[in-house]
Enzyme design. Structure first.
Site, short mmCIF file in Angstrom:
data_model
loop_
_atom_site.label_atom_id
_atom_site.label_comp_id
_atom_site.label_asym_id
_atom_site.label_seq_id
_atom_site.Cartn_x
_atom_site.Cartn_y
_atom_site.Cartn_z
N ALA A 199 9.52 8.59 2.96
CA ALA A 199 10.34 9.27 1.96
C ALA A 199 10.36 10.77 2.28
O ALA A 199 9.36 11.45 2.13
CB ALA A 199 9.79 9.03 0.56
N ALA A 202 3.36 2.96 -5.27
CA ALA A 202 3.23 2.12 -6.46
C ALA A 202 1.89 1.39 -6.48
O ALA A 202 1.13 1.46 -7.46
CB ALA A 202 4.39 1.12 -6.53
N LYS A 227 0.31 -5.66 5.08
CA LYS A 227 0.52 -6.07 6.47
C LYS A 227 0.58 -4.82 7.33
O LYS A 227 1.04 -3.77 6.92
CB LYS A 227 1.80 -6.90 6.60
CG LYS A 227 3.09 -6.20 6.22
CD LYS A 227 4.27 -7.12 6.43
CE LYS A 227 5.57 -6.47 6.03
NZ LYS A 227 6.74 -7.33 6.25
N SER A 257 0.82 -1.22 0.00
CA SER A 257 0.00 0.00 0.00
C SER A 257 0.84 1.26 0.00
O SER A 257 0.51 2.26 0.63
CB SER A 257 -0.94 0.01 1.21
OG SER A 257 -0.20 -0.03 2.43
N HIS A 262 22.13 4.84 2.73
CA HIS A 262 21.99 6.29 2.84
C HIS A 262 23.13 6.80 3.72
O HIS A 262 23.38 6.26 4.80
CB HIS A 262 20.64 6.68 3.45
CG HIS A 262 20.29 8.10 3.20
ND1 HIS A 262 20.92 9.14 3.87
CD2 HIS A 262 19.41 8.67 2.34
CE1 HIS A 262 20.42 10.28 3.43
NE2 HIS A 262 19.51 10.03 2.51
N ARG A 275 25.13 9.20 -3.54
CA ARG A 275 25.03 8.50 -2.26
C ARG A 275 26.09 7.41 -2.09
O ARG A 275 26.63 7.25 -1.00
CB ARG A 275 23.64 7.86 -2.14
CG ARG A 275 22.57 8.88 -1.90
CD ARG A 275 21.21 8.24 -1.88
NE ARG A 275 20.21 9.23 -1.52
CZ ARG A 275 18.90 9.01 -1.53
NH1 ARG A 275 18.45 7.83 -1.90
NH2 ARG A 275 18.05 9.94 -1.18
N ARG A 279 20.88 4.35 -7.33
CA ARG A 279 19.72 5.22 -7.59
C ARG A 279 20.07 6.68 -7.36
O ARG A 279 20.64 7.05 -6.34
CB ARG A 279 18.57 4.82 -6.67
CG ARG A 279 17.35 5.73 -6.78
CD ARG A 279 16.25 5.25 -5.86
NE ARG A 279 16.61 5.40 -4.46
CZ ARG A 279 16.23 6.41 -3.69
NH1 ARG A 279 15.49 7.39 -4.19
NH2 ARG A 279 16.57 6.47 -2.42
N HIS A 299 19.29 1.59 2.92
CA HIS A 299 18.24 2.55 2.54
C HIS A 299 17.37 2.10 1.38
O HIS A 299 16.15 2.19 1.46
CB HIS A 299 18.91 3.88 2.20
CG HIS A 299 17.96 4.99 1.88
ND1 HIS A 299 17.00 5.44 2.78
CD2 HIS A 299 17.79 5.74 0.74
CE1 HIS A 299 16.30 6.42 2.23
NE2 HIS A 299 16.75 6.61 0.99
N LEU A 312 10.24 7.64 -6.09
CA LEU A 312 8.81 7.95 -6.18
C LEU A 312 8.41 8.17 -7.63
O LEU A 312 7.33 7.77 -8.06
CB LEU A 312 8.46 9.19 -5.34
CG LEU A 312 8.57 9.03 -3.82
CD1 LEU A 312 8.25 10.36 -3.12
CD2 LEU A 312 7.65 7.94 -3.29
N THR A 339 6.98 4.44 1.31
CA THR A 339 6.56 5.74 0.78
C THR A 339 6.38 6.75 1.90
O THR A 339 6.84 7.90 1.81
CB THR A 339 5.22 5.59 0.03
OG1 THR A 339 5.41 4.74 -1.11
CG2 THR A 339 4.70 6.95 -0.43
N GLY A 387 12.71 13.20 1.05
CA GLY A 387 13.20 14.12 0.03
C GLY A 387 12.14 14.67 -0.90
O GLY A 387 11.73 15.83 -0.79
N GLY A 388 11.64 13.88 -1.83
CA GLY A 388 10.62 14.36 -2.74
C GLY A 388 10.58 13.57 -4.03
O GLY A 388 10.99 12.42 -4.08
N GLU A 434 19.48 17.78 -4.66
CA GLU A 434 20.04 16.72 -3.83
C GLU A 434 21.29 16.14 -4.49
O GLU A 434 21.62 16.47 -5.63
CB GLU A 434 18.99 15.63 -3.59
CG GLU A 434 17.76 16.15 -2.85
CD GLU A 434 16.73 15.07 -2.59
OE1 GLU A 434 16.95 13.92 -2.99
OE2 GLU A 434 15.70 15.39 -1.98
#
Length: 517
Positions: free
Chosen positions: A47, A14, A36, A11, A241, A288, A384, A349, A390, A44, A49-50, A116
Site C-alpha cells: 500500500a 487487519a 502463506k 498477516s 487502479h 478511480r 472505494r 487493484h 487501511l 498491506t 498511498g497511506g 488523493e
C-alpha cells in the site's frame, strides 16, 4: 491437531492488528496466525498511498470525509458504517503511532497530509510512498514481542472446518471450528482447532493476472468462506487502479500511486494530449473508477496499449522526497521523470465486496469473522475512496477485538477429524495448473474487465465451467499443494464475480456494463 483460542488467517494490517489487541488484553489466551509465504508478504506491504484520516479539523471535518466516501461509493455505501469508520479513524491511527509506525511530518512538526483522487481535502497520512511497508514493519515487530502469539509462516489455509466435516450437527446455525492448514515446507496438513477464526486474507488481484497486488492475492479467504456457505456480496465491484506501470512483457504490476496525480501529474495519450479534462471536470483527481473507465475509453478509441503520466512540469527534487520508491523504479527502467513520461495502464487493484460482515466483523457463520479486503462491510459501496482501506482494516480489527473481548473462552469438546487424502497422489506434472491459471487470467481480463457486456459475461461462464471441471478432477485425485489450491480458489472467486456481474442491472461506481446503458 493444534488448539488455540483465536486463529487468524493472514498477516496484513487487519490480522496483525486484531492479534496484537487480543493478545495484549488476554495474556492467558493463545493466538495463532497462519500466513502463506513470508510473514511480511501481504497487500498491506504494497500500500503506497497511506491512511485517510481526519486530523486537521480546521480545514477538514468528519462530514467532508463521510461525504467523499459516499460520493465514491455511488449510493451503495452503508452510511452508518461510513460514519462509524471515519469517526473512529483518529483513535485507531493513534494506536499505530503507539506501536511504533512512523509517518511523514512537515517543517512545523505536523503530519504531512496528502490529497488523493476523490478527496476534497488533504487528509492522507503517509510514510514516503511505502506507507504499507512501514505499517507492516511496526505491527510485525509488536507481534514478535508478544509471547502468546504464534506466527506460522509458509502455512496455507486449505479449508475452514465447519459442520459438514463433523459426524453430527453441533449448533442450529452453521459454525466454524478452525481450518485445515498445509505446511508448505513439509507437506503436512494440520487440523487447527479454534474457538474463533478471523479471515484477514486480503484480496483477489491475481485472478486478473495484471494486477498491482502481490502474488499471494488469490482470494483464498473469500473462496474458503464461499465453500463453507458464508454470504458473499458485491464482488462485481472490482476496483482497477488507473495507473499501474506498463510493461509490454509482464503487463503491469508496479503501482504508480494515486498520490502522484494528487501531486500534480497529468495523464496524456500517445500524441501528448491531456485527455482527462474532456471527460470529467475533476480531471486527474476524479475517483478511480472514473479515471480507469476514461483511460479504457481512450485506449479503445486510439487502439493504444497504454497512456502516460507526465511529471515533467513538477519539482522533481520534491517528487523524489515524496515518492522515492517510485522514482527509483522509474530510474531503473531508464525513465527520467524530468524529461520522460511514465507509461501506465489500469490494473486490478482492490475488491470492494467480499464476505458479508456486520459492524462486529461477524460473518453469517458462527465463530467466523472477517476483516480487511476479504470482507464486505458496506464502507466502500460500489467504489472505494483512495486510502480508506487501511483505515477500514484498523477499525474493523478493533471491532472484532472488542466483540470477542466479552466472549467466554470455553472450548467445545469436538472431535475434529484429520485431513483425509486417501487415494490421492502427488501430481507428476504442474503444467496443467499453470496452463489453466493463464487461461483463467486471460479470460477475466478480456471478458470481465473494466468495461463488461452480458454477452462476454455469458461466454466467460461457459469457458470457466470447463476450467473448473478439469481442476476439480485434479484436486480430488492429487495430494494438495499451494498452487493447486490457489487456482481452485481463484476459480471460485471468478465464478462469484461473473455471476454477481450478471445480476447487476445498473452501472454503479466501479461496475460498468454496456448493456445497462
Amino acid at each position: 491437531m493444534i488448539t488455540t483460542d483465536y486463529l487468524v488467517i493472514g498477516s496484513g494490517v487487519a490480522g496483525l492488528t486484531f492479534a496484537i489487541k487480543i493478545a495484549e488484553r488476554f495474556s492467558d489466551r493463545t493466538v495463532v496466525i497462519v500466513t502463506k509465504g513470508d510473514e511480511s508478504e501481504s497487500n498491506t506491504k504494497y500500500a503506497q498511498g497511506g491512511v485517510a484520516v481526519v486530523l486537521d479539523t480546521e480545514e477538514d471535518s468528519f462530514q467532508k470525509h463521510i461525504q467523499d466516501t459516499l460520493v465514491a461509493g455511488d449510493g451503495l455505501c452503508d452510511e452508518l458504517v461510513v460514519q462509524m469508520v471515519i469517526k473512529e479513524g483518529p483513535k485507531r491511527f493513534s494506536e499505530l503511532i503507539h506501536w511504533g509506525a512512523n509517518f511523514d511530518i512537515d517543517s512545523e512538526g505536523n503530519f504531512s497530509l496528502g490529497k488523493e483522487g476523490g478527496h476534497s481535502e488533504y487528509r492522507v497520512v503517509h510514510h514516503k510512498d511505502i506507507t504499507g511497508y512501514e505499517v507492516e514493519r511496526a505491527l510485525l515487530k509488536r507481534v514478535h514481542q508478544l509471547k502468546n502469539i504464534q506466527l506460522l509462516s509458509y502455512h496455507f489455509a486449505i479449508d475452514l472446518i465447519t459442520e459438514h466435516h463433523l459426524e453430527e450437527q453441533h449448533s442450529e446455525k452453521l459454525a466454524c471450528y478452525g481450518a485445515y492448514v498445509l505446511n508448505e515446507k513439509t507437506g503436512e496438513i494440520l487440523a487447527l482447532k479454534a474457538k474463533h477464526t478471523l479471515l484477514a486474507s486480503g484480496g483477489i488481484g491475481r485472478v486478473y493476472g495484471h494486477t498491482t497486488n502481490p502474488d499471494i492475492a488469490t482470494g483464498d479467504g473469500i473462496a474458503m468462506a464461499y465453500r463453507a456457505k458464508a454470504q458473499i456480496q458485491d464482488v462485481e465491484f472490482v476496483q482497477f487502479h488507473p495507473t499501474a506501470l506498463y510493461d509490454s512483457e509482464k503487463g503491469s504490476s508496479f503501482l504508480i500511486s494515486e498520490a502522484v496525480r494528487g501531486f500534480g501529474a497529468y495523464l496524456r495519450n500517445r500524441k501528448g494530449r491531456r485527455f482527462m479534462p474532456g471527460y470529467d471536470e475533476r480531471a486527474e483527481l476524479a475517483s478511480r473508477d472514473v479515471v480507469s473507465q476514461c483511460i479504457d475509453k481512450e485506449l479503445k478509441r486510439t487502439g493504444d496499449t497504454h497512456v502516460y503520466l507526465d511529471c515533467t512540469h513538477l519539482d522533481i527534487e520534491a517528487f523524489k522526497g515524496h515518492f522515492p520508491n517510485i522514482h527509483e523504479k522509474c530510474k531503473s527502467l531508464h525513465i527520467d521523470l524530468a524529461k520522460d513520461w511514465i507509461p501506465v495502464v489500469p490494473a486490478s487493484h482492490y475488491l470492494c465486496g467480499g464476505i458479508v460482515v456486520d459492524k462486529n466483523g461477524e460473518t453469517t457463520i458462527n465463530n467466523l469473522f472477517a476483516c480487511g479486503e476479504c470482507s464486505r462491510t458496506g464502507l466502500h459501496g460500489a467504489n472505494r475512496l483512495a486510502s480508506n482501506s487501511l483505515l477500514e482494516a484498523l477499525v474493523y480489527a478493533h471491532n472484532v477485538f472488542e466483540h470477542l473481548s466479552t466472549e467466554n473462552r470455553e472450548h467445545t469438546n469436538l472431535d475434529i477429524p484429520e485431513w483425509n487424502d486417501e487415494g490421492t497422489s502427488i501430481p507428476k506434472e504442474h503444467i496443467i495448473i499453470q496452463h489453466n491459471l493463464k487461461e483463467l487470467q486471460a479470460l477475466m481480463r478480456d471478458y470481465v474487465g473494466i468495461v463488461r457486456s452480458n454477452d462476454r459475461l455469458k461466454k466467460a461462464i461457459t469457458r470457466l465451467d470447463v476450467i473448473y471441471k478439469e481442476v476439480e478432477v485434479l484436486y480430488k485425485t492429487s495430494k494438495v499443494n499451494t498452487s493447486l489450491c490457489e487456482l481452485r480458489n481463484m476459480i471460485n472467486v471468478a465464478h462469484l464475480i461473473i455471476g454477481q456481474s450478471l445480476l447487476r442491472k445498473e452501472n454503479k461506481g466501479g461496475y460498468y456494463n454496456i448493456d445497462n446503458l
